[in-house]
Design a protein around this motif. Sequence first.
Motif, PDB file in Angstrom:
ATOM      1  N   THR A 308      52.956  46.157  32.770  1.00 31.59           N
ATOM      2  CA  THR A 308      53.906  45.832  33.812  1.00 31.59           C
ATOM      3  C   THR A 308      55.101  44.901  33.295  1.00 31.59           C
ATOM      4  N   LEU A 309      56.125  45.561  33.249  1.00 26.34           N
ATOM      5  CA  LEU A 309      57.549  44.847  32.764  1.00 26.34           C
ATOM      6  C   LEU A 309      57.867  43.596  33.539  1.00 26.34           C
ATOM      7  N   PRO A 310      57.945  42.546  33.269  1.00 23.18           N
ATOM      8  CA  PRO A 310      58.511  41.390  33.875  1.00 23.18           C
ATOM      9  C   PRO A 310      59.859  41.520  34.565  1.00 23.18           C
ATOM     10  N   ASP A 311      60.153  41.139  35.634  1.00 29.48           N
ATOM     11  CA  ASP A 311      61.352  41.261  36.239  1.00 29.48           C
ATOM     12  C   ASP A 311      62.514  40.533  35.239  1.00 29.48           C
ATOM     13  N   ALA A 312      62.270  39.525  34.700  1.00 28.05           N
ATOM     14  CA  ALA A 312      63.256  38.977  33.776  1.00 28.05           C
ATOM     15  C   ALA A 312      63.554  39.670  32.968  1.00 28.05           C
ATOM     16  N   LEU A 313      62.391  40.559  32.087  1.00 30.01           N
ATOM     17  CA  LEU A 313      62.834  41.226  30.847  1.00 30.01           C
ATOM     18  C   LEU A 313      63.815  42.584  31.493  1.00 30.01           C
ATOM     19  N   LEU A 314      63.307  43.068  32.486  1.00 30.05           N
ATOM     20  CA  LEU A 314      64.326  44.141  33.120  1.00 30.05           C
ATOM     21  C   LEU A 314      65.591  43.581  33.319  1.00 30.05           C
ATOM     22  N   LYS A 315      65.924  42.527  34.074  1.00 29.62           N
ATOM     23  CA  LYS A 315      67.119  42.189  34.378  1.00 29.62           C
ATOM     24  C   LYS A 315      68.209  41.628  32.968  1.00 29.62           C
ATOM     25  N   SER A 316      67.226  41.482  31.704  1.00 28.55           N
ATOM     26  CA  SER A 316      67.969  41.059  30.699  1.00 28.55           C
ATOM     27  C   SER A 316      68.337  42.341  29.759  1.00 28.55           C
ATOM     28  N   ALA A 317      67.713  43.566  30.355  1.00 22.00           N
ATOM     29  CA  ALA A 317      67.832  44.863  29.459  1.00 22.00           C
ATOM     30  C   ALA A 317      69.389  45.089  29.243  1.00 22.00           C
ATOM     31  N   THR A 318      69.752  45.474  28.216  1.00 24.06           N
ATOM     32  CA  THR A 318      71.114  46.290  27.818  1.00 24.06           C
ATOM     33  C   THR A 318      70.851  47.540  28.733  1.00 24.06           C
ATOM     34  N   LYS A 319      69.650  48.204  28.587  1.00 29.46           N
ATOM     35  CA  LYS A 319      69.637  49.504  29.056  1.00 29.46           C
ATOM     36  C   LYS A 319      68.285  49.944  29.760  1.00 29.46           C
ATOM     37  N   VAL A 320      68.099  50.319  31.022  1.00 28.88           N
ATOM     38  CA  VAL A 320      66.834  50.778  31.546  1.00 28.88           C
ATOM     39  C   VAL A 320      66.886  52.207  31.573  1.00 28.88           C
ATOM     40  N   VAL A 321      65.865  52.586  30.675  1.00 29.80           N
ATOM     41  CA  VAL A 321      65.780  54.275  30.764  1.00 29.80           C
ATOM     42  C   VAL A 321      64.907  54.839  31.684  1.00 29.80           C
ATOM     43  N   GLU A 322      65.168  55.380  32.551  1.00 32.77           N
ATOM     44  CA  GLU A 322      64.593  56.176  33.903  1.00 32.77           C
ATOM     45  C   GLU A 322      63.801  57.301  33.482  1.00 32.77           C
TER      46      GLU A 322
END
Length: 322
Positions: A308-322
């Motif tokens: 499970t990816l933490p919200d903070a990690l998702l928000k700090s990502a340069t790119k979220v690969v869908e």
Amino acid sequence: MKLNPSIRKLAGVAAIAALIAVPAVYAQSVAVTSIVEHPALDSVKDGVHEALAAAGYTEVKGLKWQFQTAQGNTAIAAQIARKFIGDKPDVIVAIATPSAQAVVAATKAVPVVYSAVTDPVAAQLVPSMDASGTNVTGVSDALSLEKQIELIQKVVPNAKKIGMVYNPGEANSVVVVKRLRELLPKAGMTLVEASAARTVDVGAAARSLVGKVDAIYTNTDNNVVSAYESLVKVGDSAKIPLIASDTDSVKRGAIAALGVNYHDLGLQTGKLVVRILKGEKPGAIASQTSDKLELYVNPGAAKRQGATLPDALLKSATKVVE
């Protein structure tokens, strides 16, 4: 003796014609080789070509550009090195550690610019990261392993055993393994190693880690990156989170990666090539590293691999690969 006006005019025309006949300043030759073709190394090659074009060095203006890959074979890398040296290009660009080692071992005269080499000093390409005084300079893709460990902990907070598949014959991977053996225990974790001397060995090496590790970390080992899908297959089926140092691996199924942008690394490498083509000596140019790190995350891969990816990690990502 005085020339009459007609003769002087003809002489002037001849002089202009002679100047036009002189090869353009951009008529240079650059030979590029990489140990294997995969997205990261291909991005380096493309970045080098773009940097040359931006500086005016194009095939249209006389640039002689050639590229050869060793297809993962060090013997072929040595053959390519010998061929390139025989061609006497103005600069050889060697991408990844094995290809760079092959070229540097084969010439002390032709300017060499390495790229995507994790530890050029350990690989014996240069004596230090300072100006080498030799025919070699380049750009390293070295990463802070402390930051890599922090990423592992964010993705898999309770991980204790970290697996790593790598080629023991690749100098950059050996350096990373040695360092992780030292650093992981300080973070309450241990390293579990699985060797893959060939690309075809990657899947079997990954399967040998099932039931023994809480996560698998991959560096920029060329064998592993070339066969990343076989690693992803194991991670997905065995619910083992994969954390990478190559952002392109996230697009291919890793959960997260904190790494350099290899296209930018290629541009940086290409700028060094331009400096050499303009007259600078490679031995007077210090080796460089990239200070631009990008965080890629893949929520779909996280779900498949039981993380499970933490919200903070998702928000700090340069790119979220869908």
